[in-house]
Design a protein around this motif. Structure first.
Motif, short mmCIF file in Angstrom:
data_model
loop_
_atom_site.label_atom_id
_atom_site.label_comp_id
_atom_site.label_asym_id
_atom_site.label_seq_id
_atom_site.Cartn_x
_atom_site.Cartn_y
_atom_site.Cartn_z
N ALA A 179 0.83 -1.21 0.00
CA ALA A 179 0.00 0.00 0.00
C ALA A 179 0.87 1.26 0.00
O ALA A 179 0.47 2.29 -0.53
N THR A 180 2.06 1.19 0.61
CA THR A 180 2.97 2.32 0.65
C THR A 180 4.34 1.88 0.17
O THR A 180 4.68 0.69 0.24
N LEU A 181 5.11 2.81 -0.29
CA LEU A 181 6.47 2.49 -0.73
C LEU A 181 7.39 2.31 0.47
O LEU A 181 7.25 3.03 1.46
N PRO A 182 8.31 1.37 0.40
CA PRO A 182 9.23 1.13 1.53
C PRO A 182 10.16 2.31 1.77
O PRO A 182 10.42 3.12 0.87
N GLN A 183 10.68 2.38 2.98
CA GLN A 183 11.70 3.35 3.34
C GLN A 183 13.05 2.63 3.39
O GLN A 183 13.10 1.42 3.56
N PRO A 239 18.04 7.04 8.48
CA PRO A 239 17.12 7.08 7.34
C PRO A 239 17.77 7.78 6.14
O PRO A 239 18.39 8.83 6.29
N ILE A 240 17.60 7.17 4.97
CA ILE A 240 18.18 7.76 3.76
C ILE A 240 17.14 8.03 2.69
O ILE A 240 17.48 8.47 1.60
N GLY A 241 15.86 7.77 2.99
CA GLY A 241 14.82 8.13 2.04
C GLY A 241 13.77 7.07 1.82
O GLY A 241 13.84 5.97 2.33
N VAL A 242 12.79 7.44 1.01
CA VAL A 242 11.69 6.56 0.64
C VAL A 242 11.96 6.05 -0.77
O VAL A 242 12.36 6.81 -1.65
N MET A 243 11.73 4.75 -0.96
CA MET A 243 11.87 4.18 -2.29
C MET A 243 10.81 4.82 -3.19
O MET A 243 9.77 5.25 -2.72
N ARG A 244 11.08 4.86 -4.48
CA ARG A 244 10.08 5.40 -5.39
C ARG A 244 9.77 4.39 -6.50
O ARG A 244 10.60 3.54 -6.81
N ASP A 245 8.57 4.50 -7.02
CA ASP A 245 8.13 3.61 -8.08
C ASP A 245 8.89 3.99 -9.35
O ASP A 245 8.97 5.16 -9.70
N TYR A 256 12.40 -1.24 4.54
CA TYR A 256 11.27 -1.65 5.38
C TYR A 256 10.01 -0.86 5.06
O TYR A 256 10.07 0.21 4.48
N VAL A 257 8.89 -1.46 5.45
CA VAL A 257 7.59 -0.82 5.31
C VAL A 257 7.04 -0.63 6.71
O VAL A 257 7.05 -1.56 7.52
N CYS A 258 6.59 0.56 7.00
CA CYS A 258 5.99 0.85 8.30
C CYS A 258 4.49 0.67 8.13
O CYS A 258 3.83 1.44 7.44
N LEU A 259 3.97 -0.39 8.74
CA LEU A 259 2.54 -0.66 8.67
C LEU A 259 1.87 -0.09 9.90
O LEU A 259 2.31 -0.31 11.02
N LEU A 260 0.81 0.62 9.70
CA LEU A 260 0.08 1.22 10.80
C LEU A 260 -1.32 0.62 10.80
O LEU A 260 -2.07 0.79 9.86
N TYR A 261 -1.62 -0.12 11.83
CA TYR A 261 -2.93 -0.74 11.94
C TYR A 261 -3.77 0.10 12.88
O TYR A 261 -3.37 0.38 14.00
#
Length: 120
Positions: free
Chosen positions: A47-51, A66-72, A104-109
């Motif tokens: 659902a979200t791009l990994p960091q 942290p060095i950034g968010v992956m992009r599509d 990694y992906v930060c999942l928030l439930y």
């Protein structure tokens, strides 16, 4: 001109502790005072791009840089970081202090909190 060093690590998918298919690579480059981290991965159904983060293992846990968010990137995911080899992301840490790269992906439930539920 400074010395050039490069390391490539391949990324694999793990399921139930078993190594599976290759899903991408990480390339670390060091040239003089500059460093570059390039991450290329197969697009995951997320659902979200990994960091992405560099990490240093410490006695009390893991320090993340942290060095950034992956992009599509046309069906794949790409991440890139460039900076000073002796001051990664303003932390004062050197590339030589880094033990690895974490994607990694930060999942928030979220679910209704009991305090949000109305009693009839």
């Amino acid at each position: 001109m400074g010395r050039y060093e490069r390391m490539i690590c391949y990324l694999y998918e793990y399921q139930d502790g078993h190594k599976g298919a290759n899903v991408g690579y990480v390339k670390l480059e060091k040239r003089g005072e500059k460093c570059r981290v390039l991450i290329q991965m197969r697009r995951a159904d997320l659902a979200t791009l990994p960091q992405a983060a560099l990490f240093q293992q410490e006695k009390t846990g893991v320090l993340l840089i942290p060095i950034g968010v992956m992009r599509d990137n046309n069906g794949s995911m790409k991440g890139q970081y460039e900076g000073n080899v002796d001051n990664l992301a303003g932390t004062g840490l050197s590339l030589d202090d880094v033990h690895g790269v974490l994607v990694y992906v930060c999942l928030l439930y979220t679910s209704p909190s009991p305090r949000d539920m109305r009693r009839s």
